[in-house]
Scaffold this motif. Sequence first.
Motif, PDB file in Angstrom:
ATOM      1  N   ALA A   1       0.716  -1.319   0.060  1.00  0.00           N
ATOM      2  CA  ALA A   1       0.096   0.155   0.020  1.00  0.00           C
ATOM      3  C   ALA A   1       0.857   1.550  -0.041  1.00  0.00           C
ATOM      4  N   THR A   2       2.033   1.152   0.765  1.00  0.00           N
ATOM      5  CA  THR A   2       2.897   2.437   0.743  1.00  0.00           C
ATOM      6  C   THR A   2       3.715   2.511  -0.397  1.00  0.00           C
ATOM      7  N   GLU A   3       3.878   1.414  -1.356  1.00  0.00           N
ATOM      8  CA  GLU A   3       4.685   1.245  -2.394  1.00  0.00           C
ATOM      9  C   GLU A   3       3.710   1.721  -3.795  1.00  0.00           C
ATOM     10  N   LEU A   4       2.683   1.885  -3.681  1.00  0.00           N
ATOM     11  CA  LEU A   4       1.836   2.013  -5.050  1.00  0.00           C
ATOM     12  C   LEU A   4       2.230   3.274  -6.035  1.00  0.00           C
ATOM     13  N   GLY A   5       2.768   4.349  -5.069  1.00  0.00           N
ATOM     14  CA  GLY A   5       3.242   5.434  -6.027  1.00  0.00           C
ATOM     15  C   GLY A   5       4.445   4.992  -7.075  1.00  0.00           C
ATOM     16  N   ARG A   6       5.179   4.016  -6.704  1.00  0.00           N
ATOM     17  CA  ARG A   6       6.143   3.587  -7.423  1.00  0.00           C
ATOM     18  C   ARG A   6       5.920   2.508  -8.673  1.00  0.00           C
ATOM     19  N   THR A   7       4.539   2.544  -8.855  1.00  0.00           N
ATOM     20  CA  THR A   7       4.223   1.278  -9.764  1.00  0.00           C
ATOM     21  C   THR A   7       4.742   1.672 -11.305  1.00  0.00           C
ATOM     22  N   ASN A   8       5.175   0.644 -11.938  1.00  0.00           N
ATOM     23  CA  ASN A   8       5.516   0.749 -13.336  1.00  0.00           C
ATOM     24  C   ASN A   8       4.404   0.722 -14.229  1.00  0.00           C
ATOM     25  N   PRO A   9       4.080   1.627 -14.878  1.00  0.00           N
ATOM     26  CA  PRO A   9       2.880   1.621 -15.705  1.00  0.00           C
ATOM     27  C   PRO A   9       2.976   0.647 -16.779  1.00  0.00           C
ATOM     28  N   TYR A  10       4.207   0.379 -17.241  1.00  0.00           N
ATOM     29  CA  TYR A  10       4.133  -0.746 -18.272  1.00  0.00           C
ATOM     30  C   TYR A  10       3.951  -2.348 -17.672  1.00  0.00           C
ATOM     31  N   THR A  11       4.276  -2.418 -16.571  1.00  0.00           N
ATOM     32  CA  THR A  11       3.992  -3.845 -16.091  1.00  0.00           C
ATOM     33  C   THR A  11       2.360  -3.801 -15.511  1.00  0.00           C
ATOM     34  N   LEU A  12       1.970  -2.677 -15.080  1.00  0.00           N
ATOM     35  CA  LEU A  12       0.722  -2.564 -14.601  1.00  0.00           C
ATOM     36  C   LEU A  12      -0.343  -2.836 -15.757  1.00  0.00           C
ATOM     37  N   CYS A  13      -0.025  -2.090 -17.073  1.00  0.00           N
ATOM     38  CA  CYS A  13      -0.750  -2.333 -18.119  1.00  0.00           C
ATOM     39  C   CYS A  13      -0.705  -3.978 -18.791  1.00  0.00           C
ATOM     40  N   ILE A  14       0.430  -4.627 -18.499  1.00  0.00           N
ATOM     41  CA  ILE A  14       0.575  -5.933 -18.844  1.00  0.00           C
ATOM     42  C   ILE A  14      -0.227  -6.796 -18.162  1.00  0.00           C
ATOM     43  N   GLY A  15      -0.059  -6.597 -16.872  1.00  0.00           N
ATOM     44  CA  GLY A  15      -0.730  -7.530 -15.902  1.00  0.00           C
ATOM     45  C   GLY A  15      -2.361  -7.493 -15.979  1.00  0.00           C
ATOM     46  N   PHE A  16      -2.913  -6.165 -15.727  1.00  0.00           N
ATOM     47  CA  PHE A  16      -4.325  -6.029 -15.935  1.00  0.00           C
ATOM     48  C   PHE A  16      -4.731  -6.218 -17.522  1.00  0.00           C
TER      49      PHE A  16
END
Length: 559
Positions: free
Chosen positions: A175-190
């Motif tokens: 929860a505290t690390e959400l701001g460091r999310t990699n947008p590319y991995t996020l798009c791939i995963g979801f």
Amino acid sequence: MAHDAAARSWPLFRSLAAYRFSLLPGDLIAGLTLAAIAIPEQMATARLGGFAPQIGFFAFMAGSLGFAMLGSNRFLSCGADSTITPIFAGGLAAAAAAGSPEYQSLAIALALMVGAMLLLSGAFRLGGIANLLSVPVMVGFLAGISVHIIVSQMPGVLGLASPSGPMLDRIGVLATELGRTNPYTLCIGFGVLAVVVISEMISAKIPGALIGLVAATLAVIAAGLEAKGVKVVGAVPGTLPRLTLPDLAPEQWVRLVPLAFVITVVVMVQTAATTRSFPSDPDKPADVDRDFLGAGAGSVLAGLIGAFPVNASPPRTGIVAETGGQSQLSGLAAAVIVLALLAFGTGLLQHVPDAALGGILLFVALRIVRVKQIATIYRQSPSEFLLILATAALIIVLPIQQGAFLGIVLSLLHGIWSTTRAKLIEFDRVPGTTIWWPAHPHIAGERIPGVAVVGLQAPLSFLNAPGFRNDVANALKAASPKLLVLEASGMVEIDFTAAQVLLDVFKMCAEQGVTIAVARLESVRAQNAFDRFGLHDVLPKDRVFHSVDEAVRALAKAR
């Protein structure tokens, strides 16, 4: 009939007994579809357990071959499974670092132990063990497993480092690390998750996981996403399965016994549920014990080639049944396809992004949560809904293997509590008939002066025998009958303690001048108990009747 007789007597590859060539096209199509579903799923499940992708393929091939050899169900698919993988991965991680040689050796030993336990369970026809987990406890168990899968996969989907420690601490760190999310991995995963969900909504036959995995891999290659922080599977060794035995000290084997027992129980529950949901012959009961042999053989083979315990898969089994599979040849065909991929095509897996595997596992996690069943239990049995919450909380808060063990204990305690709640009930005669029915305020009934008819609608055991004796004493005191008829249709079992209580009840009635009789002692086990424990020495056999009415007419001289 000849085919059925041949199948029952066939020692190996039972589903192939009297196989007809006309079934081959359907089996091959089902096998191809199964392989398309299994390849990404087995890779993802291996990753969930802390293993290289090829180990998941080894598990699938071993499970498919082992079940085809000794199992009975024509459709069941056996291999790496996301239900048991988090449990044994958590247990093994407490003893060795994930991915280390010792971790691998422990997994191999665990597979051999689970396989041996399943083989013994099948050989001694211990299918009743599959009932150790009640439905509410199993639903809560799956909900807790789902949380574990989601939390373990979210770091890969978000492009973050995986936190360690207890589950609640890991959730807090994420929860505290959400701001460091990699947008590319996020798009791939979801994105992969969305592809799988949409494919499933259209048709379960569409290999959405494979489609999403291929699309994500092509995107990584085309856009050079590895340079932008997207982690990939990397080189997958094109090694083929070979005989592997664990190098462990005796005490390490002993420490694995509790974990092996928990895994075995879960495999038995899921195998029984799967084979009953997809029966080989809808007109005949599933041969659960034989299918335990198949699952056990799968785990033993998995251990012998360096993999981990395997389990029946309801979704993959459903795919085989829905796509025209007629025998275990479907699973064997899928295993051959996976073997060919290992031998010649591992280079195709090098650029598969970890986030895509995470997206597949997120779908698995969402699918195993039985929302409709939870809602039904909440409406129909609030007390058992609490069992769901308690079991899920145990799985989430405690180390997963401990939570799973306590879930089994909770299920047993619930069964014991249900048995101890059994109370003696009174019976009335339905007016104008010879039928005696449990008394109910909204059902008209009649009683005969001087006659009391009572019954216990549960097995009579040490758990409820003392309460049974007290209830009989209270009934004698309240009604002061001349004849007491014990309606025994619900007493399917009588143990030693209960038999001693029954002797006390017979003697208590004799001391009070009350004639006692037993009616509808239908259970063969209960009848044997009367002989074995000498109950007929106190209650003659001519006091045991086929019906309550027969007992009343013979002993009360009333109609």
